[in-house]
Design a protein around this motif. Structure first.
Motif, PDB file in Angstrom:
ATOM      1  N   ARG A   1       0.863  -1.185   0.000  1.00  0.00           N
ATOM      2  CA  ARG A   1       0.000   0.000   0.000  1.00  0.00           C
ATOM      3  C   ARG A   1       0.899   1.234   0.000  1.00  0.00           C
ATOM      4  NH1 ARG A   1      -5.214   1.201   2.223  1.00  0.00           N
ATOM      5  NH2 ARG A   1      -5.314  -0.847   3.239  1.00  0.00           N
ATOM      6  N   GLY A   2       0.744   2.108  -0.997  1.00  0.00           N
ATOM      7  CA  GLY A   2       1.543   3.319  -1.071  1.00  0.00           C
ATOM      8  C   GLY A   2       2.585   3.269  -2.173  1.00  0.00           C
ATOM      9  N   GLY A   3       3.558   4.167  -2.078  1.00  0.00           N
ATOM     10  CA  GLY A   3       4.565   4.311  -3.112  1.00  0.00           C
ATOM     11  C   GLY A   3       5.790   3.441  -2.885  1.00  0.00           C
ATOM     12  N   PHE A   4       6.867   3.774  -3.593  1.00  0.00           N
ATOM     13  CA  PHE A   4       8.054   2.927  -3.561  1.00  0.00           C
ATOM     14  C   PHE A   4       8.758   2.929  -2.206  1.00  0.00           C
ATOM     15  CE2 PHE A   4       7.738   3.341  -8.245  1.00  0.00           C
ATOM     16  CZ  PHE A   4       7.696   1.977  -8.534  1.00  0.00           C
ATOM     17  N   ASP A   5       8.608   3.977  -1.409  1.00  0.00           N
ATOM     18  CA  ASP A   5       9.181   3.948  -0.063  1.00  0.00           C
ATOM     19  C   ASP A   5       8.532   2.847   0.765  1.00  0.00           C
ATOM     20  OD1 ASP A   5      10.922   5.996  -0.609  1.00  0.00           O
ATOM     21  OD2 ASP A   5       9.699   7.557   0.340  1.00  0.00           O
ATOM     22  N   GLN A   6       7.212   2.686   0.618  1.00  0.00           N
ATOM     23  CA  GLN A   6       6.511   1.624   1.342  1.00  0.00           C
ATOM     24  C   GLN A   6       6.905   0.246   0.804  1.00  0.00           C
ATOM     25  OE1 GLN A   6       4.874   4.577   0.383  1.00  0.00           O
ATOM     26  NE2 GLN A   6       5.112   5.235   2.522  1.00  0.00           N
ATOM     27  N   LEU A   7       7.138   0.148  -0.499  1.00  0.00           N
ATOM     28  CA  LEU A   7       7.571  -1.125  -1.071  1.00  0.00           C
ATOM     29  C   LEU A   7       8.960  -1.509  -0.563  1.00  0.00           C
ATOM     30  CD1 LEU A   7       7.047  -3.434  -3.092  1.00  0.00           C
ATOM     31  CD2 LEU A   7       8.118  -2.000  -4.856  1.00  0.00           C
ATOM     32  N   ARG A   8       9.868  -0.541  -0.509  1.00  0.00           N
ATOM     33  CA  ARG A   8      11.228  -0.827  -0.033  1.00  0.00           C
ATOM     34  C   ARG A   8      11.246  -1.229   1.446  1.00  0.00           C
ATOM     35  NH1 ARG A   8      12.436   3.939  -3.295  1.00  0.00           N
ATOM     36  NH2 ARG A   8      13.704   3.351  -5.108  1.00  0.00           N
ATOM     37  N   ALA A   9      10.203  -0.846   2.193  1.00  0.00           N
ATOM     38  CA  ALA A   9      10.139  -1.205   3.615  1.00  0.00           C
ATOM     39  C   ALA A   9       9.779  -2.673   3.822  1.00  0.00           C
ATOM     40  CB  ALA A   9       9.124  -0.317   4.329  1.00  0.00           C
TER      41      ALA A   9
ATOM     42  N   LYS B   1      -1.434  -3.995   4.668  1.00  0.00           N
ATOM     43  CA  LYS B   1      -0.217  -3.310   4.226  1.00  0.00           C
ATOM     44  C   LYS B   1       0.377  -3.904   2.953  1.00  0.00           C
ATOM     45  CE  LYS B   1      -0.337  -0.727   7.895  1.00  0.00           C
ATOM     46  NZ  LYS B   1      -0.762   0.680   7.771  1.00  0.00           N
ATOM     47  N   CYS B   2       0.131  -5.188   2.738  1.00  0.00           N
ATOM     48  CA  CYS B   2       0.811  -5.882   1.653  1.00  0.00           C
ATOM     49  C   CYS B   2      -0.054  -7.041   1.168  1.00  0.00           C
ATOM     50  CB  CYS B   2       2.172  -6.388   2.132  1.00  0.00           C
ATOM     51  SG  CYS B   2       3.077  -7.407   0.941  1.00  0.00           S
ATOM     52  N   VAL B   3      -0.088  -7.275  -0.137  1.00  0.00           N
ATOM     53  CA  VAL B   3      -0.777  -8.435  -0.686  1.00  0.00           C
ATOM     54  C   VAL B   3       0.100  -9.100  -1.737  1.00  0.00           C
ATOM     55  CG1 VAL B   3      -3.062  -7.429  -0.305  1.00  0.00           C
ATOM     56  CG2 VAL B   3      -1.978  -7.196  -2.537  1.00  0.00           C
ATOM     57  N   ALA B   4      -0.105 -10.374  -1.926  1.00  0.00           N
ATOM     58  CA  ALA B   4       0.456 -11.093  -3.063  1.00  0.00           C
ATOM     59  C   ALA B   4      -0.683 -11.336  -4.043  1.00  0.00           C
ATOM     60  CB  ALA B   4       1.071 -12.415  -2.626  1.00  0.00           C
TER      61      ALA B   4
END
Length: 376
Positions: free
Chosen positions: A241-249, A328-331
């Protein structure tokens, strides 16, 4: 990547659509439009045509290709990324693979609007290669690349891996170029790029629809089509959920982080070179493998600023994020298989199954695999 929000009323239209689109392509575009209408709280308008709907507010567009004219976008009422699922480019070639590489030399031909400095800027985030807009330039580029090993010749507007040719020597180069349409090469270009072995192709992307935003990294797979040719077979994505900063987390592998970094640098370079470009959906294919000498290579292969093979997974993730604020995250996944032996997808995952007039029997599906709440 901040964009104005889409209005939460009105209609959604699967338009524009390229002439000659086949049954599975039309069904995929409409399936995506239906899901986007539900996500936005809008009404899907089948068979939309601007001439039939004069006087009505513009819909939220779901085109099957990037819109490659600012004037056409304006005529349709598209002024910002929030007006469509996809992107708008100032020139047709910007929406193709050709912007990934520079020209072979200063004498090489290029279309009006071509930013020659972009190739040098992108050189650290793509594989060794060249783009060409004449067959003569392509021949010179190919001979230079063949000094270091095999190359892959790619038509600029081909999709799903179709039309690509691996070239190993000058004789194969001449034969491959003889099969290209010179007029098409002049209009959109041709890509010649180092061929890799032991390759893994990552999908890195970002999407925003209304207030919802997601970013992702995942892998693609190949599958044989009905002629036995390896083509795109689907994607498995990890979406934040969110942009690349959230993905990198998230807990990413080293190769996933490398793919995300290369894609973000590519996106920034293109956006700087062509500032009139805008998009609500940005997808980048990143290859990680080894060259002819066995040395590791990694680079962005191409971009997609339109509804693509992974889009059903992207929208399924946005729907899951909307339904569960703690998520926060899904596959998520998409799957494309050819032939009659593929089982019928569940109704929740179904996109298309049938005998397509262009590719034959094909089954397409996609949806959520797993959800992660709280900290990741």
């Amino acid at each position: 990547m901040s964009h104005p929000q889409t209005q939460a009323s009105g209609t959604v239209a699967a338009y524009p659509r390229r002439a000659g689109a086949s049954e599975h392509e039309i069904a995929s575009q409409e399936a995506l439009a239906l899901r986007l209408a539900a996500l936005l709280g809008r009404r899907f308008t089948p068979g939309f045509r601007p001439t039939r709907n004069r006087g009505e507010p513009p819909p939220y567009y779901v085109p099957d290709r990037s819109i490659t004219s600012l004037a056409r976008a304006s005529k349709l009422g598209i002024a910002r990324a929030a007006d469509l699922f996809g992107g708008v480019t100032p020139h047709a070639f910007v929406a193709t693979k050709t912007i990934t590489h520079g020209l072979v030399d200063a004498q090489a031909k290029a279309p009006q609007g071509w930013v020659r400095s972009l190739g040098e800027t992108l050189s650290e985030v793509v594989l060794p290669g060249f783009s060409a807009f004449t067959l003569d330039d392509a021949h010179r580029a190919g001979e230079r690349l063949l000094r270091h090993g095999a190359l892959r010749l790619k038509p600029a507007d081909a999709t799903a891996g179709r039309g690509q040719i691996v070239v190993r020597d000058t004789r194969e180069l001449q034969a491959a170029l003889a099969g290209q349409d010179a007029a098409s090469v002049r209009r959109l270009g041709l890509v010649l790029e180092e061929d890799l072995a032991q390759i893994e192709t990552y999908s890195v992307g970002w999407v925003r629809v209304g207030r919802l935003e997601a970013s992702y990294v995942g892998t693609q797979c190949l599958t044989p089509d009905n002629n036995g040719v390896p083509v795109y077979g689907g994607s498995t994505l990890m979406l934040a959920r969110g942009g690349f900063d959230q993905l990198r987390a998230l807990d990413l592998s080293g190769e996933q982080r490398q793919a995300v970094d290369l894609a973000c640098r590519y996106d920034t370079a293109v956006s700087t070179a062509y500032p009139a470009f805008f998009a609500s959906r940005r997808n980048y294919d990143v290859a990680i493998g080894r060259n002819a000498q066995g040395a590791p290579r990694a680079g962005v292969l191409e971009q997609s600023w339109r509804a693509g093979g992974a889009s059903i997974a992207e929208i399924a993730a946005l729907q899951a994020f909307r339904l569960s604020p703690s998520l926060k995250c899904v596959a998520a996944f998409t799957r494309e298989r050819y032939g009659p032996n593929e089982p019928e997808p569940t109704s929740q995952h179904h996109v298309y199954r049938g005998e397509d007039s262009t590719v034959g029997m094909i089954t397409k599906s996609g949806g959520i695999l797993e959800e992660t709440h709280g900290r990741t």
